[in-house]
Design a protein around this motif. Sequence first.
Motif, short mmCIF file in Angstrom:
data_model
loop_
_atom_site.label_atom_id
_atom_site.label_comp_id
_atom_site.label_asym_id
_atom_site.label_seq_id
_atom_site.Cartn_x
_atom_site.Cartn_y
_atom_site.Cartn_z
N GLU A 1 1.00 8.17 11.67
CA GLU A 1 -0.02 8.96 10.98
C GLU A 1 -1.28 8.13 10.75
OE1 GLU A 1 -0.37 11.71 6.96
OE2 GLU A 1 1.56 10.94 7.64
N THR A 2 -1.06 6.85 10.43
CA THR A 2 -2.17 5.91 10.24
C THR A 2 -2.05 4.82 11.29
OG1 THR A 2 -2.18 6.31 7.87
CG2 THR A 2 -3.24 4.28 8.64
N VAL A 3 -3.18 4.46 11.95
CA VAL A 3 -3.17 3.42 12.98
C VAL A 3 -4.20 2.36 12.61
CG1 VAL A 3 -3.39 2.86 15.43
CG2 VAL A 3 -2.50 5.10 14.73
N ASN A 4 -3.74 1.15 12.33
CA ASN A 4 -4.61 0.03 11.98
C ASN A 4 -4.53 -1.06 13.05
OD1 ASN A 4 -5.16 1.31 9.60
ND2 ASN A 4 -3.87 0.01 8.33
N ALA A 5 -5.56 -1.90 13.06
CA ALA A 5 -5.54 -3.12 13.88
C ALA A 5 -5.74 -4.31 12.94
CB ALA A 5 -6.63 -3.10 14.94
N TYR A 6 -4.82 -5.26 13.00
CA TYR A 6 -4.92 -6.49 12.21
C TYR A 6 -5.19 -7.62 13.19
CZ TYR A 6 -3.42 -10.57 9.50
OH TYR A 6 -3.36 -11.79 8.88
N VAL A 7 -6.35 -8.29 13.07
CA VAL A 7 -6.74 -9.33 14.03
C VAL A 7 -6.98 -10.64 13.29
CG1 VAL A 7 -7.70 -7.67 15.66
CG2 VAL A 7 -9.19 -8.71 13.96
N TRP A 8 -6.70 -11.76 14.00
CA TRP A 8 -6.83 -13.08 13.40
C TRP A 8 -6.89 -14.16 14.47
CZ3 TRP A 8 -2.28 -10.90 14.59
CH2 TRP A 8 -1.26 -11.71 15.08
N TYR A 9 -7.26 -15.37 14.04
CA TYR A 9 -7.09 -16.55 14.88
C TYR A 9 -6.73 -17.72 13.98
CZ TYR A 9 -11.81 -18.14 13.48
OH TYR A 9 -12.90 -18.56 12.78
N LYS A 10 -6.18 -18.77 14.57
CA LYS A 10 -5.71 -19.93 13.81
C LYS A 10 -6.51 -21.16 14.19
CE LYS A 10 -1.63 -20.63 12.34
NZ LYS A 10 -0.21 -20.96 12.14
N GLU A 11 -6.81 -21.96 13.18
CA GLU A 11 -7.35 -23.31 13.38
C GLU A 11 -6.44 -24.25 12.61
OE1 GLU A 11 -12.07 -23.64 14.10
OE2 GLU A 11 -11.51 -22.95 12.10
N GLY A 12 -5.68 -25.06 13.35
CA GLY A 12 -4.72 -25.93 12.69
C GLY A 12 -3.72 -25.10 11.92
N GLU A 13 -3.61 -25.34 10.62
CA GLU A 13 -2.68 -24.61 9.76
C GLU A 13 -3.33 -23.40 9.11
OE1 GLU A 13 0.60 -25.38 9.34
OE2 GLU A 13 0.25 -26.83 10.94
N THR A 14 -4.62 -23.18 9.36
CA THR A 14 -5.37 -22.13 8.66
C THR A 14 -5.49 -20.89 9.53
OG1 THR A 14 -6.63 -23.79 7.46
CG2 THR A 14 -7.52 -21.56 7.50
N THR A 15 -5.16 -19.72 8.94
CA THR A 15 -5.30 -18.44 9.62
C THR A 15 -6.58 -17.76 9.13
OG1 THR A 15 -2.93 -18.17 9.83
CG2 THR A 15 -4.27 -16.18 10.00
N HIS A 16 -7.44 -17.37 10.08
CA HIS A 16 -8.69 -16.66 9.76
C HIS A 16 -8.51 -15.18 10.10
CE1 HIS A 16 -11.01 -20.42 9.28
NE2 HIS A 16 -10.20 -20.88 10.20
N GLU A 17 -8.50 -14.33 9.08
CA GLU A 17 -8.34 -12.89 9.26
C GLU A 17 -9.71 -12.21 9.29
OE1 GLU A 17 -4.45 -11.97 6.55
OE2 GLU A 17 -6.31 -12.50 5.50
N LYS A 18 -9.80 -11.14 10.11
CA LYS A 18 -11.01 -10.31 10.02
C LYS A 18 -10.95 -9.45 8.76
CE LYS A 18 -13.87 -6.97 12.44
NZ LYS A 18 -15.08 -7.52 11.82
N ALA A 19 -9.77 -8.97 8.44
CA ALA A 19 -9.55 -8.22 7.20
C ALA A 19 -8.13 -8.50 6.75
CB ALA A 19 -9.77 -6.72 7.41
N ALA A 20 -7.89 -8.43 5.45
CA ALA A 20 -6.55 -8.70 4.92
C ALA A 20 -5.55 -7.68 5.47
CB ALA A 20 -6.58 -8.64 3.40
N TRP A 21 -4.28 -8.08 5.45
CA TRP A 21 -3.22 -7.18 5.93
C TRP A 21 -3.31 -5.85 5.19
CZ3 TRP A 21 0.00 -6.77 9.83
CH2 TRP A 21 1.03 -5.83 9.75
N ALA A 22 -3.19 -4.67 5.82
CA ALA A 22 -2.77 -4.44 7.18
C ALA A 22 -3.92 -4.15 8.11
CB ALA A 22 -1.79 -3.26 7.19
N GLY A 23 -5.00 -4.92 8.01
CA GLY A 23 -6.11 -4.78 8.92
C GLY A 23 -7.03 -3.63 8.56
N GLU A 24 -7.69 -3.07 9.57
CA GLU A 24 -8.64 -1.98 9.38
C GLU A 24 -8.25 -0.79 10.25
OE1 GLU A 24 -12.87 -3.95 8.36
OE2 GLU A 24 -12.15 -4.47 10.38
N ALA A 25 -8.64 0.40 9.79
CA ALA A 25 -8.30 1.63 10.50
C ALA A 25 -8.98 1.66 11.87
CB ALA A 25 -8.72 2.84 9.69
#
Length: 867
Positions: free
Chosen positions: A531-555
Amino acid sequence: MKKILFSLICALGMSLTAYAETVTLYYVNSKSWKDVNAYVWAGEAYKTWPGEAMTKTEDQVNGFDVYSYTFNAEYINVIFNNGNGTQTSDMVWDAATPYFYENKWYATLKEISGIAGPTTITLYYVNTNKWENVNAYAWYTEGETNHVLHDWPGGAMYKTEDQVNGFDVYSFTFAREYVNVIFNDGGANKTADLTWNAATPYYYGDKWYADLKDIPAPATTVTLYYVNTNKWENVNAYVWADDAYKSWPGEAMTKTGDQVNGFDVYSYTFPTDYVNVIFSLNDAVKTADLTWNAATPYYYGDKWYADLKDIPAPASTVTLYYVNTNKWENVNAYAWYTEGETNHEKAAWSGEAMTKTGDQVNGFDVYSYTLETEYVNVIFNDGGTNKTADLTWNAATPYYYGDKWYADLKDIPAPATTVTLYYVNTNKWENVNAYAWYTEGETNHEKAAWSGEAMTKTVDQVNGFDVYSYTLGTEYVNIIFNDGGTNKTADLTWDAATPYYYGDKWYAALKDIPAPATTVTLYYVNTNKWETVNAYVWYKEGETTHEKAAWAGEAMTKTADQVNGFDVYSYTFETEYVNVLFTNGTNQTADLTWNAATPYYYGDKWYAALEDIPAASDPTTVTLYYVNTNKWETVNAYVWYKEGETTHEKAAWAGEAMTKTADQVNGFDVYSYTFETEYVNVIFTDGTNQTADLTWDVAAPYYYGDKWYAALNDIPAAGEITRVDYTLLNAGELANDNAKMFVHTWGDGMGDEDILMTAVMDGEAVVAYKAAINDLTQNLVFVRMNPEAEAIDWENNWGKSADLVRCEDNKAYFTGWSESTINVSCDAPTDVEIVERNTENGKVIENGILYILRDGKRYNAQGVEVK
């Protein structure tokens, strides 16, 4: 010095004769030096190096000029030199023998007359072609034998300080018996075979000169001539040096009215600054990059000539040779020429069969084909779909190998035994491996077992991504780049001409890789009918995760497209976010790495376009399988789907009993359940215990542990090692004295292991140690060893921890040490700021140096307070 000599003579009772105040020495210039200097000294130098210029006298001996130099006699040592790196040895002169010739002193010129001349010659090359490298290749011939001074391309020439007409002058000294010389750039560019003359040692353009001052100032323009042997409709000339004279393809040449061998002659006049030229019809049809010489301005075939009358009459036929590097079963030659709009074929496609000669080169058979010279174009082919490009032959280079023409079989180079491939890490994988193999019949020959071998990180980057290299034997024609886990490229076949892999394409050089787009749009085909479709995107640098938006992403945005009855959703974001998962907030796909070339996600695969997605068979029922790893006594399946706020159950909780099949995997029974495909959600349960809420996929119907599998044989065998990263944080002090850190692990169901830990760096500082341990590990010990240690030495180490229980989050903290004991805790120390890497707001890394914060004070890695 004169007083000393006088006293010595008196003491010896010798008669006192007049002591000369000055002396004149003579140098016979057998080396044909341009400049001749004399440097004299005793305890100190008479003049600074290289001394003073000698005076050319009117005398000659054996054809060589004689130079003189007069100086104070107290300077008893002398060196003759040319001021440019060539000189005699250090010598003590004798007034009785003032003439120096070929490493000996003589009393008079008469004694020198008739003595053999010099053993060496120095030649000079004026680099009018501005070659980057300048070599001299020298030889002489006795009978049938060539005696070569150095193997081709000869010895490197010495760049002098001279210039003439803006061109650098290079010198080379060698034994005089080598009477022939070729100047060259170490590649394809070279002079003609030359015979030198000591009286004219300077080579400029295509002539020898006695001195640099004899070389004339250059013309400001040159006229070149192109004989249109290809019968091009239009003939252009494109000339350049550091920049182009006119934009590509240059300017139209002028038809002169002359002909040679039935071909029209075209001319083009331009400034001599532009030393390179290409004659062309268009972008694809052109000569090689050429360097002209004003002495040979006529270009015919692939050679330059001094005059039209020097161009030889053509042969009526030519024989071409194809080296069958592709091992085609049939080898044909298709030949033609074009007049206006009409193609004249020697034979209809695919031409005529070539003749196998019996020769081989590098293990490949050689085929020949004789044709009339008017058929200037040829394609070699196998009579089917495999073929070369459209080629234009040249009688001077009739042998075709790989993608080049050669003058003779012996000119074809032996193939390389290794190749170096490069992977641009666009996915920012933490580990980059290369898995290479080749296939013989049914057998795969691996260079190393999966996942291959670690690639080497180079110093290069492209578009902000690191470049990794890997060298392998050329027999390994297939390769997969991967991260040592589940992420990998497709099966690839490399080509030595394009060794750089970026995205999903091969490139010849890093500079050929285009600048990346700054955003990408991905598409999700909603096969689960969320019913709802989100995309959660990220990349990692070392131990750090960089999110575009917090879980569960954006619609995601619902598009107007559908495929196989499923809606298509889109999402646009910045390309640095290399990882994505699609989710409805509860259910989700696996962690995915996207590729801009295949932006459509359907089922569990990426596709380049919607039309590439296969049509669904649209079954009305599905059968799912549950591997009873919990050994429940009762196994049920509860299935449902939602419409708006309404839940549609196939049966009330706890669902319906599953059917026990005859299969087992790793000792566990397999249960099946068949139901209608509209029920897209499932929970396996025994009525009390249950799995998570699951969304099934018909492509992976077997549920084992907490994962879906496509088939039972895809489920890994029990006991296979699963490894997880275990990190010892705040451990910078342990790196003192270049120590190594090991971890010793053990637990039920596994043997003991000693693992060398990897230092985690922030700038130049060590901030932690990491190791991939067996997931069955329950206990471990950290051991500090000397830098030469290859393994743990329990009797001779630099300290170890107590036996520790594995921390739940796989992170331990170094809290200090005393004598031979390393203190480690699962709890972070409250008075120390824990540093895994530098953060935006942290002040713990300054100029690459790690500082530890305690009680508001700052300490270095050795525990000393830093103000």
